[in-house]
Design a protein around this motif. Structure first.
Motif, PDB file in Angstrom:
ATOM      1  N   VAL A 198       0.839  -1.196   0.000  1.00  0.00           N
ATOM      2  CA  VAL A 198       0.000   0.000   0.000  1.00  0.00           C
ATOM      3  C   VAL A 198       0.876   1.249   0.000  1.00  0.00           C
ATOM      4  CG1 VAL A 198      -1.704   1.307   1.344  1.00  0.00           C
ATOM      5  CG2 VAL A 198      -1.922  -1.175   1.122  1.00  0.00           C
ATOM      6  N   ALA A 199       1.981   1.215   0.738  1.00  0.00           N
ATOM      7  CA  ALA A 199       2.883   2.368   0.787  1.00  0.00           C
ATOM      8  C   ALA A 199       3.439   2.685  -0.601  1.00  0.00           C
ATOM      9  CB  ALA A 199       4.023   2.105   1.775  1.00  0.00           C
ATOM     10  N   ASP A 200       3.828   1.656  -1.337  1.00  0.00           N
ATOM     11  CA  ASP A 200       4.328   1.873  -2.694  1.00  0.00           C
ATOM     12  C   ASP A 200       3.234   2.449  -3.593  1.00  0.00           C
ATOM     13  OD1 ASP A 200       6.830   0.965  -2.046  1.00  0.00           O
ATOM     14  OD2 ASP A 200       6.620  -0.991  -3.015  1.00  0.00           O
ATOM     15  N   ALA A 201       2.005   1.957  -3.421  1.00  0.00           N
ATOM     16  CA  ALA A 201       0.890   2.478  -4.220  1.00  0.00           C
ATOM     17  C   ALA A 201       0.684   3.960  -3.955  1.00  0.00           C
ATOM     18  CB  ALA A 201      -0.387   1.699  -3.915  1.00  0.00           C
ATOM     19  N   ALA A 202       0.803   4.368  -2.696  1.00  0.00           N
ATOM     20  CA  ALA A 202       0.648   5.779  -2.345  1.00  0.00           C
ATOM     21  C   ALA A 202       1.744   6.629  -2.992  1.00  0.00           C
ATOM     22  CB  ALA A 202       0.672   5.946  -0.824  1.00  0.00           C
ATOM     23  N   LEU A 203       2.970   6.140  -2.981  1.00  0.00           N
ATOM     24  CA  LEU A 203       4.089   6.872  -3.590  1.00  0.00           C
ATOM     25  C   LEU A 203       3.895   7.031  -5.098  1.00  0.00           C
ATOM     26  CD1 LEU A 203       7.099   5.237  -1.715  1.00  0.00           C
ATOM     27  CD2 LEU A 203       6.394   7.631  -1.547  1.00  0.00           C
ATOM     28  N   VAL A 204       3.509   5.949  -5.753  1.00  0.00           N
ATOM     29  CA  VAL A 204       3.322   5.999  -7.201  1.00  0.00           C
ATOM     30  C   VAL A 204       2.141   6.906  -7.554  1.00  0.00           C
ATOM     31  CG1 VAL A 204       2.807   4.631  -9.269  1.00  0.00           C
ATOM     32  CG2 VAL A 204       4.383   3.734  -7.544  1.00  0.00           C
ATOM     33  N   LEU A 205       1.067   6.822  -6.772  1.00  0.00           N
ATOM     34  CA  LEU A 205      -0.098   7.667  -7.030  1.00  0.00           C
ATOM     35  C   LEU A 205       0.240   9.142  -6.836  1.00  0.00           C
ATOM     36  CD1 LEU A 205      -3.037   7.609  -7.884  1.00  0.00           C
ATOM     37  CD2 LEU A 205      -3.681   7.337  -5.477  1.00  0.00           C
ATOM     38  N   ASN A 206       1.087   9.446  -5.858  1.00  0.00           N
ATOM     39  CA  ASN A 206       1.557  10.827  -5.682  1.00  0.00           C
ATOM     40  C   ASN A 206       2.178  11.356  -6.974  1.00  0.00           C
ATOM     41  OD1 ASN A 206       0.807  11.232  -3.026  1.00  0.00           O
ATOM     42  ND2 ASN A 206       2.823  10.813  -2.171  1.00  0.00           N
ATOM     43  N   ALA A 207       3.024  10.533  -7.581  1.00  0.00           N
ATOM     44  CA  ALA A 207       3.759  10.974  -8.774  1.00  0.00           C
ATOM     45  C   ALA A 207       2.852  11.073  -9.996  1.00  0.00           C
ATOM     46  CB  ALA A 207       4.912  10.010  -9.047  1.00  0.00           C
ATOM     47  N   MET A 208       1.838  10.233 -10.081  1.00  0.00           N
ATOM     48  CA  MET A 208       0.968  10.185 -11.264  1.00  0.00           C
ATOM     49  C   MET A 208      -0.102  11.267 -11.278  1.00  0.00           C
ATOM     50  SD  MET A 208       0.244   6.082 -11.308  1.00  0.00           S
ATOM     51  CE  MET A 208      -1.046   6.193 -12.535  1.00  0.00           C
ATOM     52  N   SER A 209      -0.483  11.749 -10.115  1.00  0.00           N
ATOM     53  CA  SER A 209      -1.683  12.570  -9.977  1.00  0.00           C
ATOM     54  C   SER A 209      -1.469  14.029 -10.358  1.00  0.00           C
ATOM     55  CB  SER A 209      -2.197  12.501  -8.534  1.00  0.00           C
ATOM     56  OG  SER A 209      -2.588  11.196  -8.208  1.00  0.00           O
ATOM     57  N   GLY A 210      -2.578  14.710 -10.620  1.00  0.00           N
ATOM     58  CA  GLY A 210      -2.552  16.151 -10.855  1.00  0.00           C
ATOM     59  C   GLY A 210      -3.214  16.555 -12.153  1.00  0.00           C
ATOM     60  N   TYR A 211      -3.551  17.819 -12.229  1.00  0.00           N
ATOM     61  CA  TYR A 211      -4.240  18.353 -13.402  1.00  0.00           C
ATOM     62  C   TYR A 211      -3.374  18.221 -14.656  1.00  0.00           C
ATOM     63  CZ  TYR A 211      -6.168  21.681 -16.736  1.00  0.00           C
ATOM     64  OH  TYR A 211      -6.661  22.256 -17.878  1.00  0.00           O
ATOM     65  N   ASP A 212      -4.033  17.929 -15.773  1.00  0.00           N
ATOM     66  CA  ASP A 212      -3.355  17.838 -17.066  1.00  0.00           C
ATOM     67  C   ASP A 212      -4.215  18.547 -18.107  1.00  0.00           C
ATOM     68  OD1 ASP A 212      -1.970  17.179 -19.351  1.00  0.00           O
ATOM     69  OD2 ASP A 212      -2.603  15.074 -19.359  1.00  0.00           O
ATOM     70  N   PRO A 213      -3.718  19.619 -18.712  1.00  0.00           N
ATOM     71  CA  PRO A 213      -4.511  20.333 -19.722  1.00  0.00           C
ATOM     72  C   PRO A 213      -4.834  19.480 -20.946  1.00  0.00           C
ATOM     73  CG  PRO A 213      -2.246  21.128 -19.686  1.00  0.00           C
ATOM     74  CD  PRO A 213      -2.400  20.247 -18.494  1.00  0.00           C
ATOM     75  N   LEU A 214      -4.122  18.365 -21.126  1.00  0.00           N
ATOM     76  CA  LEU A 214      -4.389  17.480 -22.259  1.00  0.00           C
ATOM     77  C   LEU A 214      -5.569  16.538 -21.999  1.00  0.00           C
ATOM     78  CD1 LEU A 214      -0.707  16.570 -23.211  1.00  0.00           C
ATOM     79  CD2 LEU A 214      -2.208  18.243 -24.308  1.00  0.00           C
ATOM     80  N   ASP A 215      -6.064  16.513 -20.759  1.00  0.00           N
ATOM     81  CA  ASP A 215      -7.217  15.678 -20.411  1.00  0.00           C
ATOM     82  C   ASP A 215      -8.300  16.574 -19.823  1.00  0.00           C
ATOM     83  OD1 ASP A 215      -9.105  13.935 -19.465  1.00  0.00           O
ATOM     84  OD2 ASP A 215      -7.770  12.862 -18.091  1.00  0.00           O
ATOM     85  N   PRO A 216      -9.362  16.861 -20.580  1.00  0.00           N
ATOM     86  CA  PRO A 216     -10.407  17.767 -20.088  1.00  0.00           C
ATOM     87  C   PRO A 216     -11.141  17.251 -18.853  1.00  0.00           C
ATOM     88  CG  PRO A 216     -11.089  16.704 -22.138  1.00  0.00           C
ATOM     89  CD  PRO A 216      -9.637  16.372 -21.938  1.00  0.00           C
ATOM     90  N   SER A 217     -11.015  15.974 -18.554  1.00  0.00           N
ATOM     91  CA  SER A 217     -11.697  15.444 -17.371  1.00  0.00           C
ATOM     92  C   SER A 217     -10.810  15.461 -16.130  1.00  0.00           C
ATOM     93  CB  SER A 217     -12.178  14.010 -17.630  1.00  0.00           C
ATOM     94  OG  SER A 217     -11.081  13.120 -17.717  1.00  0.00           O
ATOM     95  N   SER A 218      -9.546  15.881 -16.261  1.00  0.00           N
ATOM     96  CA  SER A 218      -8.666  15.852 -15.088  1.00  0.00           C
ATOM     97  C   SER A 218      -9.020  16.981 -14.125  1.00  0.00           C
ATOM     98  CB  SER A 218      -7.197  15.923 -15.506  1.00  0.00           C
ATOM     99  OG  SER A 218      -6.876  17.179 -16.059  1.00  0.00           O
ATOM    100  N   SER A 219      -8.834  16.717 -12.856  1.00  0.00           N
ATOM    101  CA  SER A 219      -9.281  17.617 -11.793  1.00  0.00           C
ATOM    102  C   SER A 219      -8.256  18.716 -11.494  1.00  0.00           C
ATOM    103  CB  SER A 219      -9.528  16.814 -10.512  1.00  0.00           C
ATOM    104  OG  SER A 219      -9.822  17.667  -9.434  1.00  0.00           O
ATOM    105  N   HIS A 220      -8.785  19.908 -11.177  1.00  0.00           N
ATOM    106  CA  HIS A 220      -7.947  21.027 -10.740  1.00  0.00           C
ATOM    107  C   HIS A 220      -7.670  20.978  -9.237  1.00  0.00           C
ATOM    108  CE1 HIS A 220      -7.929  23.542 -14.449  1.00  0.00           C
ATOM    109  NE2 HIS A 220      -9.060  22.906 -14.694  1.00  0.00           N
ATOM    110  N   GLU A 221      -8.293  20.034  -8.528  1.00  0.00           N
ATOM    111  CA  GLU A 221      -8.115  19.950  -7.079  1.00  0.00           C
ATOM    112  C   GLU A 221      -6.656  19.660  -6.731  1.00  0.00           C
ATOM    113  OE1 GLU A 221     -10.385  20.294  -4.543  1.00  0.00           O
ATOM    114  OE2 GLU A 221     -11.832  20.960  -6.048  1.00  0.00           O
TER     115      GLU A 221
END
Length: 204
Positions: free
Chosen positions: A112-135
């Protein structure tokens, strides 16, 4: 985008793993991805190659796409961790679309710890994906050391427990007892028309 972000975070990218054609169906093109714990068994659906590689020790982490379980099911069958993030949390730019409102990209790891680390790196807004969140992206590792005392878990009273293999049913009950022993509150919930979820998902 999610692959670029992992590379920018310092991950060494090894390559692509086997998947079902169009992220749905069977593995005809490259053959079935076997379960590394028992080669006579399946490693699961779409992201079976990713879960297989992590479980077999070929990689410390992989990514998978999940529309109706294609990350979580292979992870559970192979004994590793699979996460389907909240809609919009991880960019889907560059991912073959299956269902606009259901597709997601998430990590598959051994812990689970590794999943959290990888998700940290993958997450965030992307202007190339209109459904991605600004949160703002929280630090998913921040709560790893907290206990689950006071957490409420809804347990469906019908449908989900029907037709289970006996050993699976026993394992489920043992897991629920463990959650309760750790301080979680188990609440029975009723999900109307749950049996229609699969048909609705297929339409979507």
């Amino acid at each position: 985008t999610h692959v670029d972000r992992l590379e920018q975070a310092g991950m060494v990218l090894l390559g692509k793993t086997n998947t079902t054609e169009f992220a749905c169906g069977d593995m005809h093109l490259f053959g079935k991805s076997r379960n590394p714990w028992d080669l006579s068994r399946s490693s699961g659906a779409s992201s079976g190659g990713s879960a297989n590689a992590v479980a077999a020790g070929l990689a410390v982490a992989a990514t998978g796409t999940d529309t109706g379980g294609s990350t979580r099911v292979p992870a559970s069958l192979c004994g590793v961790v699979g996460v389907k993030p909240t809609f919009g949390r991880v960019s889907r730019h560059g991912v073959f679309p299956l269902s606009w409102s259901m597709d997601s990209v998430g990590p598959i790891t051994r812990t689970v710890a590794d999943a959290a680390l990888v998700l940290n790196a993958m997450s965030g807004y992307d202007p190339l994906d209109p459904s991605s969140s600004h949160e703002n992206v929280p630090d998913f590792t921040a709560l790893l050391e907290h206990d689950i005392a006071g957490l409420t878990l809804g347990i469906p009273e019908s449908y989900f427990f029907e037709g289970l293999e006996p050993d699976v049913a026993v394992a489920m009950q043992e897991a629920l007892k463990q959650f309760e022993a750790l301080g979680a509150n188990l609440v029975t919930v009723y999900l109307p028309m749950a049996e229609g979820l699969a048909a609705a998902a297929n339409v979507l």
